[in-house]
Design a protein around this motif. Structure first.
Motif, mmCIF file in Angstrom:
data_model
loop_
_atom_site.group_PDB
_atom_site.id
_atom_site.type_symbol
_atom_site.label_atom_id
_atom_site.label_comp_id
_atom_site.label_asym_id
_atom_site.label_seq_id
_atom_site.Cartn_x
_atom_site.Cartn_y
_atom_site.Cartn_z
ATOM 1 N N SER A 112 -19.860 -21.351 16.325
ATOM 2 C CA SER A 112 -20.951 -21.119 15.524
ATOM 3 C C SER A 112 -22.350 -20.872 16.063
ATOM 4 O O SER A 112 -22.893 -21.770 16.874
ATOM 5 N N PRO A 145 -21.739 -20.911 4.016
ATOM 6 C CA PRO A 145 -21.651 -22.281 5.115
ATOM 7 C C PRO A 145 -22.859 -23.196 4.834
ATOM 8 O O PRO A 145 -22.758 -24.436 4.702
ATOM 9 N N TRP A 149 -22.621 -27.114 3.419
ATOM 10 C CA TRP A 149 -22.955 -28.322 4.038
ATOM 11 C C TRP A 149 -24.096 -28.903 2.863
ATOM 12 O O TRP A 149 -23.686 -30.272 3.100
ATOM 13 N N SER A 185 -32.977 -20.309 7.650
ATOM 14 C CA SER A 185 -31.716 -20.126 8.246
ATOM 15 C C SER A 185 -32.179 -19.217 9.672
ATOM 16 O O SER A 185 -32.801 -18.414 9.652
ATOM 17 N N TYR A 210 -25.329 -26.089 13.045
ATOM 18 C CA TYR A 210 -24.257 -26.218 12.313
ATOM 19 C C TYR A 210 -22.826 -26.868 13.024
ATOM 20 O O TYR A 210 -22.315 -27.660 12.659
ATOM 21 N N GLN A 213 -23.416 -30.566 13.524
ATOM 22 C CA GLN A 213 -23.492 -31.281 11.934
ATOM 23 C C GLN A 213 -22.109 -31.278 11.557
ATOM 24 O O GLN A 213 -21.912 -31.915 10.487
ATOM 25 N N ALA A 216 -19.617 -26.435 10.988
ATOM 26 C CA ALA A 216 -19.523 -24.939 11.629
ATOM 27 C C ALA A 216 -18.300 -24.339 11.046
ATOM 28 O O ALA A 216 -17.301 -24.724 11.083
#
Length: 338
Positions: A112, A145, A149, A185, A210, A213, A216
């Motif tokens: 990602s 996404p 999250w 973003s 991502y 974290q 992804a």
């Protein structure tokens, strides 16, 4: 006798040449590819495959259609305007659940490139600090996404008093430059560098990838309609396309300056710059590397991870159940045999 023999030989050669001239050449198979976004190095592999003759050598006549803010690849393929599209898996799976039978036939990006990039003066040092802040988010299928999250963090994004306020972000970096949002973003290969080019310094920014974290999801993949995979001739055509595209990507990664030149030659708007596309090509090359069986291979474990993330939201999951038949190795396997 020598003169007569020569004349006969010349006549025979001429007839052979005429016969060859009159023989029809094999027609190339037409295929239309719809990109997810505008012409840029994010899609360098396809432009390189066309420019270097890889598609032609495979017997294909490929038309590459650029995307844009008003173009939804899923809608294009559903309406018959493309044979293959480039899309992110969250968008493709959400569309599939809503009735558009998309199937992943190859996964060009193995990692990602998505991030949330924050102003350091917003005092956000950890994802827990997102609460109470305004975050810029792309929509039109790119929001999934992010929503997954936030759901994993337990943060609401809607209602009268959400934990985080979502700013519907345009495809630019103005909200961060103008302090309309604490974070926006960005992609590792695009918007982050737009901030740098606009005068911000890396030490003025805090980034949350991502990929780092644990949220992804798979991004640029190739998708075709489920119906097309039931026709062996179409599968063969798609296999030729996937193999030539992978060759284009591999060439682009190894010959980045040439790839950038090819991208710029295909940018009919003249909006792209060599500086920005060079940086983009460097970063994109990092994302295609890692296919366990070669460029474009979709690892089932990566698919399952993406699905798990999209279903992780207790109150508002992106998809409600694990999709069946949402990817196929049939085209990739056929490409490997060519």
């Amino acid at each position: 006798m020598k003169t007569l023999a020569s004349a006969v030989l010349l006549a025979a050669t001429a007839l052979t040449g005429l016969a060859g001239w009159g023989a029809p050449a094999a027609a190339a198979d037409a295929l239309t590819l719809q990109l997810k976004w505008v012409t840029q190095a994010q899609f360098a592999g396809y432009y390189v495959a066309a420019a270097k003759g890889f598609y032609k050598d495979a017997g294909l006549d490929v038309t590459i259609k650029a995307g844009g803010p008003d173009i939804n690849p899923t809608q294009v393929i559903a309406a018959g305007g493309a044979d293959v599209i480039v899309d992110w898996m969250p968008s493709a799976l959400a569309s599939r659940e809503k009735g558009v039978p998309l199937v992943n036939i190859a996964q060009m990006f193995q990692k990602s490139g998505m991030m949330l990039t924050c102003r350091k003066d917003a005092n956000i040092k950890d994802p827990k600090d997102f609460k109470g802040n305004t975050l810029g988010v792309w929509f039109s299928g790119n929001e999934y996404p992010f929503l997954a999250w936030m759901s994993k963090l337990g943060y609401s994004t809607s209602g009268s008093s959400p934990d985080v306020k979502v700013l519907k972000q345009g495809f630019n970096v103005d909200p961060l430059l103008q302090k309309q949002a604490a974070c926006i973003s960005t992609m590792t290969y695009n918007e982050y560098w737009q901030l740098i080019e606009a005068g911000m310094k890396p030490d003025e920014l805090t980034i949350f990838k991502y990929q780092d974290q644990g949220v992804a999801t798979l991004e640029d993949g190739l998708y075709a309609s489920e119906k097309s995979l039931s026709d062996p001739k179409i599968v063969e055509k798609l296999a030729k396309f996937v193999k030539a595209s992978a060759k284009g990507w591999e060439y682009a990664a190894k010959n980045q300056a040439e790839a950038v030149k090819i991208v710029l030659e295909n940018d009919t708007t003249g909006a792209q710059t060599e500086e920005h596309q060079t940086t983009m090509m460097q970063e994109v090359a990092k994302l295609i590397d890692g296919g366990a069986k070669g460029t474009g291979y979709l690892d089932p474990a990566d698919f399952d991870r993406t699905v798990g993330i999209l279903m992780s939201g207790a109150s508002a999951p992106v998809i409600s159940k694990k999709p069946e038949g949402a990817y196929s190795h049939a085209v990739f396997d056929a490409a490997a045999k060519l």
